[in-house]
Design a protein around this motif. Structure first.
Motif, PDB file in Angstrom:
ATOM      1  N   ALA A 114       0.831  -1.200   0.000  1.00 15.50           N
ATOM      2  CA  ALA A 114       0.000   0.000   0.000  1.00 15.50           C
ATOM      3  C   ALA A 114       0.864   1.247   0.000  1.00 15.50           C
ATOM      4  CB  ALA A 114      -0.911   0.002   1.223  1.00 15.50           C
ATOM      5  N   VAL A 115       0.323   2.301  -0.575  1.00 18.69           N
ATOM      6  CA  VAL A 115       1.002   3.593  -0.648  1.00 18.69           C
ATOM      7  C   VAL A 115       0.112   4.659  -0.032  1.00 18.69           C
ATOM      8  CG1 VAL A 115       1.793   5.419  -2.214  1.00 18.69           C
ATOM      9  CG2 VAL A 115       2.329   3.028  -2.704  1.00 18.69           C
ATOM     10  N   ARG A 116       0.720   5.541   0.756  1.00 22.36           N
ATOM     11  CA  ARG A 116       0.026   6.682   1.340  1.00 22.36           C
ATOM     12  C   ARG A 116       0.864   7.924   1.085  1.00 22.36           C
ATOM     13  NH1 ARG A 116      -4.933   8.603   2.489  1.00 22.36           N
ATOM     14  NH2 ARG A 116      -5.060   9.666   4.522  1.00 22.36           N
ATOM     15  N   TYR A 117       0.316   8.895   0.365  1.00 28.31           N
ATOM     16  CA  TYR A 117       1.045  10.140   0.160  1.00 28.31           C
ATOM     17  C   TYR A 117       1.098  10.910   1.478  1.00 28.31           C
ATOM     18  CZ  TYR A 117       0.644   9.086  -4.780  1.00 28.31           C
ATOM     19  OH  TYR A 117       0.740   8.478  -6.000  1.00 28.31           O
ATOM     20  N   GLY A 118       2.299  11.356   1.840  1.00 27.16           N
ATOM     21  CA  GLY A 118       2.462  12.012   3.119  1.00 27.16           C
ATOM     22  C   GLY A 118       2.750  11.010   4.224  1.00 27.16           C
ATOM     23  N   ASN A 119       2.642  11.460   5.461  1.00 28.46           N
ATOM     24  CA  ASN A 119       3.021  10.636   6.613  1.00 28.46           C
ATOM     25  C   ASN A 119       1.892  10.471   7.641  1.00 28.46           C
ATOM     26  OD1 ASN A 119       5.771   9.857   6.084  1.00 28.46           O
ATOM     27  ND2 ASN A 119       6.334  11.992   6.387  1.00 28.46           N
ATOM     28  N   SER A 120       0.666  10.494   7.188  1.00 27.84           N
ATOM     29  CA  SER A 120      -0.439  10.419   8.148  1.00 27.84           C
ATOM     30  C   SER A 120      -0.492   9.087   8.884  1.00 27.84           C
ATOM     31  CB  SER A 120      -1.780  10.670   7.445  1.00 27.84           C
ATOM     32  OG  SER A 120      -2.059   9.623   6.524  1.00 27.84           O
ATOM     33  N   TRP A 121       0.072   8.026   8.283  1.00 24.30           N
ATOM     34  CA  TRP A 121       0.071   6.740   8.986  1.00 24.30           C
ATOM     35  C   TRP A 121       0.823   6.808  10.311  1.00 24.30           C
ATOM     36  CZ3 TRP A 121       1.679   3.189   4.305  1.00 24.30           C
ATOM     37  CH2 TRP A 121       0.540   2.891   3.549  1.00 24.30           C
ATOM     38  N   PHE A 122       1.710   7.763  10.493  1.00 22.84           N
ATOM     39  CA  PHE A 122       2.575   7.786  11.673  1.00 22.84           C
ATOM     40  C   PHE A 122       2.088   8.776  12.725  1.00 22.84           C
ATOM     41  CE2 PHE A 122       5.332   5.019   9.519  1.00 22.84           C
ATOM     42  CZ  PHE A 122       5.291   5.404   8.183  1.00 22.84           C
ATOM     43  N   SER A 123       1.045   9.495  12.408  1.00 24.70           N
ATOM     44  CA  SER A 123       0.477  10.435  13.362  1.00 24.70           C
ATOM     45  C   SER A 123      -0.999  10.194  13.597  1.00 24.70           C
ATOM     46  CB  SER A 123       0.671  11.872  12.873  1.00 24.70           C
ATOM     47  OG  SER A 123       0.061  12.049  11.597  1.00 24.70           O
ATOM     48  N   GLY A 124      -1.567   9.262  12.874  1.00 23.59           N
ATOM     49  CA  GLY A 124      -2.999   9.012  12.985  1.00 23.59           C
ATOM     50  C   GLY A 124      -3.327   7.589  12.593  1.00 23.59           C
ATOM     51  N   ALA A 125      -4.486   7.435  11.984  1.00 20.53           N
ATOM     52  CA  ALA A 125      -4.984   6.110  11.657  1.00 20.53           C
ATOM     53  C   ALA A 125      -4.210   5.488  10.497  1.00 20.53           C
ATOM     54  CB  ALA A 125      -6.462   6.201  11.298  1.00 20.53           C
ATOM     55  N   ALA A 126      -4.149   4.171  10.535  1.00 20.77           N
ATOM     56  CA  ALA A 126      -3.567   3.392   9.449  1.00 20.77           C
ATOM     57  C   ALA A 126      -4.527   2.253   9.149  1.00 20.77           C
ATOM     58  CB  ALA A 126      -2.186   2.881   9.823  1.00 20.77           C
ATOM     59  N   THR A 127      -5.657   2.614   8.588  1.00 23.05           N
ATOM     60  CA  THR A 127      -6.677   1.629   8.240  1.00 23.05           C
ATOM     61  C   THR A 127      -6.721   1.484   6.718  1.00 23.05           C
ATOM     62  OG1 THR A 127      -8.538   3.136   7.899  1.00 23.05           O
ATOM     63  CG2 THR A 127      -7.992   2.571  10.185  1.00 23.05           C
ATOM     64  N   PRO A 128      -7.445   0.477   6.229  1.00 27.82           N
ATOM     65  CA  PRO A 128      -7.563   0.355   4.771  1.00 27.82           C
ATOM     66  C   PRO A 128      -8.181   1.587   4.103  1.00 27.82           C
ATOM     67  CG  PRO A 128      -8.192  -1.693   5.827  1.00 27.82           C
ATOM     68  CD  PRO A 128      -7.994  -0.690   6.923  1.00 27.82           C
ATOM     69  N   TYR A 129      -8.889   2.422   4.871  1.00 28.54           N
ATOM     70  CA  TYR A 129      -9.470   3.635   4.303  1.00 28.54           C
ATOM     71  C   TYR A 129      -8.432   4.745   4.156  1.00 28.54           C
ATOM     72  CZ  TYR A 129     -13.773   1.228   5.469  1.00 28.54           C
ATOM     73  OH  TYR A 129     -14.775   0.295   5.570  1.00 28.54           O
ATOM     74  N   ASP A 130      -7.256   4.527   4.732  1.00 24.26           N
ATOM     75  CA  ASP A 130      -6.183   5.528   4.699  1.00 24.26           C
ATOM     76  C   ASP A 130      -5.094   5.135   3.708  1.00 24.26           C
ATOM     77  OD1 ASP A 130      -6.794   5.190   8.075  1.00 24.26           O
ATOM     78  OD2 ASP A 130      -7.294   7.031   6.988  1.00 24.26           O
ATOM     79  N   VAL A 131      -5.474   4.506   2.643  1.00 22.35           N
ATOM     80  CA  VAL A 131      -4.546   4.052   1.600  1.00 22.35           C
ATOM     81  C   VAL A 131      -4.903   4.733   0.292  1.00 22.35           C
ATOM     82  CG1 VAL A 131      -3.786   2.063   0.245  1.00 22.35           C
ATOM     83  CG2 VAL A 131      -4.135   1.830   2.712  1.00 22.35           C
ATOM     84  N   ASP A 132      -3.872   5.217  -0.414  1.00 27.10           N
ATOM     85  CA  ASP A 132      -4.101   5.879  -1.698  1.00 27.10           C
ATOM     86  C   ASP A 132      -3.974   4.918  -2.880  1.00 27.10           C
ATOM     87  OD1 ASP A 132      -2.409   8.535  -0.144  1.00 27.10           O
ATOM     88  OD2 ASP A 132      -4.504   8.624  -0.775  1.00 27.10           O
ATOM     89  N   ILE A 133      -3.054   3.964  -2.761  1.00 23.70           N
ATOM     90  CA  ILE A 133      -2.825   3.021  -3.862  1.00 23.70           C
ATOM     91  C   ILE A 133      -2.603   1.631  -3.283  1.00 23.70           C
ATOM     92  CG2 ILE A 133      -1.259   2.395  -5.749  1.00 23.70           C
ATOM     93  CD1 ILE A 133      -0.636   5.435  -5.955  1.00 23.70           C
ATOM     94  N   TRP A 134      -3.230   0.647  -3.907  1.00 23.99           N
ATOM     95  CA  TRP A 134      -3.097  -0.759  -3.508  1.00 23.99           C
ATOM     96  C   TRP A 134      -2.382  -1.561  -4.583  1.00 23.99           C
ATOM     97  CZ3 TRP A 134      -4.243  -2.312   1.243  1.00 23.99           C
ATOM     98  CH2 TRP A 134      -5.221  -1.661   1.985  1.00 23.99           C
ATOM     99  N   GLY A 135      -1.620  -2.575  -4.111  1.00 16.25           N
ATOM    100  CA  GLY A 135      -1.164  -3.603  -5.016  1.00 16.25           C
ATOM    101  C   GLY A 135      -2.228  -4.677  -5.143  1.00 16.25           C
ATOM    102  N   LYS A 136      -1.936  -5.684  -5.944  1.00 19.73           N
ATOM    103  CA  LYS A 136      -2.923  -6.754  -6.180  1.00 19.73           C
ATOM    104  C   LYS A 136      -2.855  -7.840  -5.132  1.00 19.73           C
ATOM    105  CE  LYS A 136      -3.244  -6.008 -11.166  1.00 19.73           C
ATOM    106  NZ  LYS A 136      -3.112  -6.617 -12.505  1.00 19.73           N
ATOM    107  N   GLY A 137      -1.773  -7.893  -4.386  1.00 16.82           N
ATOM    108  CA  GLY A 137      -1.655  -8.846  -3.296  1.00 16.82           C
ATOM    109  C   GLY A 137      -0.830 -10.069  -3.639  1.00 16.82           C
TER     110      GLY A 137
END
Length: 127
Positions: free
Chosen positions: A97-120
């Motif tokens: 998963a990719v998240r633009y910026g650093n919000s994962w480290f100051s707030g939530a890190a849920t699947p709703y906080d993802v900008d781009i997904w791989g296929k798995g």
């Protein structure tokens, strides 16, 4: 836009190790955090680990702390997840998963906080 593709999944016995890789392509000059989520059969997708663009910040789910290590190589545009002491309950499809910026480290890190997904990539841990 960044695209990502995972590799490295497979079948391993409990107690074993695997290393997942996620290669990014596209607009990779933009700073972004990268991470891993997983989804086990019949369960919701959950956060596993994340690393900031610089690599100075990391975050782990409690269930994998001390066993999994996330790292990244910005020259290769690749993030890694080293998984040791694997347990059957780690069996899941692992998504990069990719998240633009650093919000994962100051707030939530849920699947709703993802900008781009791989296929798995599927990881199966046998008991």
């Amino acid at each position: 836009q960044v695209q990502v593709e995972e590799s490295g999944g497979g079948l391993v016995q409990a107690g074993g190790s695997l290393r997942l890789s996620c290669a990014a392509s596209g607009r990779t000059f933009t700073s972004y955090a990268m991470g891993w989520f997983r989804q086990a059969p019949g369960k919701e997708r959950e956060f596993v680990a994340a690393i900031s663009w610089s690599g100075s910040n990391t975050r782990y789910a409690d269930s994998v702390k001390g066993r999994f290590t996330i790292s990244r190589d910005n020259v290769k545009n690749t993030v890694y997840l080293q998984m040791n002491s694997l347990k059957p309950e780690d069996t899941a499809v692992y998504y990069c998963a990719v998240r633009y910026g650093n919000s994962w480290f100051s707030g939530a890190a849920t699947p709703y906080d993802v900008d781009i997904w791989g296929k798995g990539t599927l990881v199966t841990v046998s008991s």
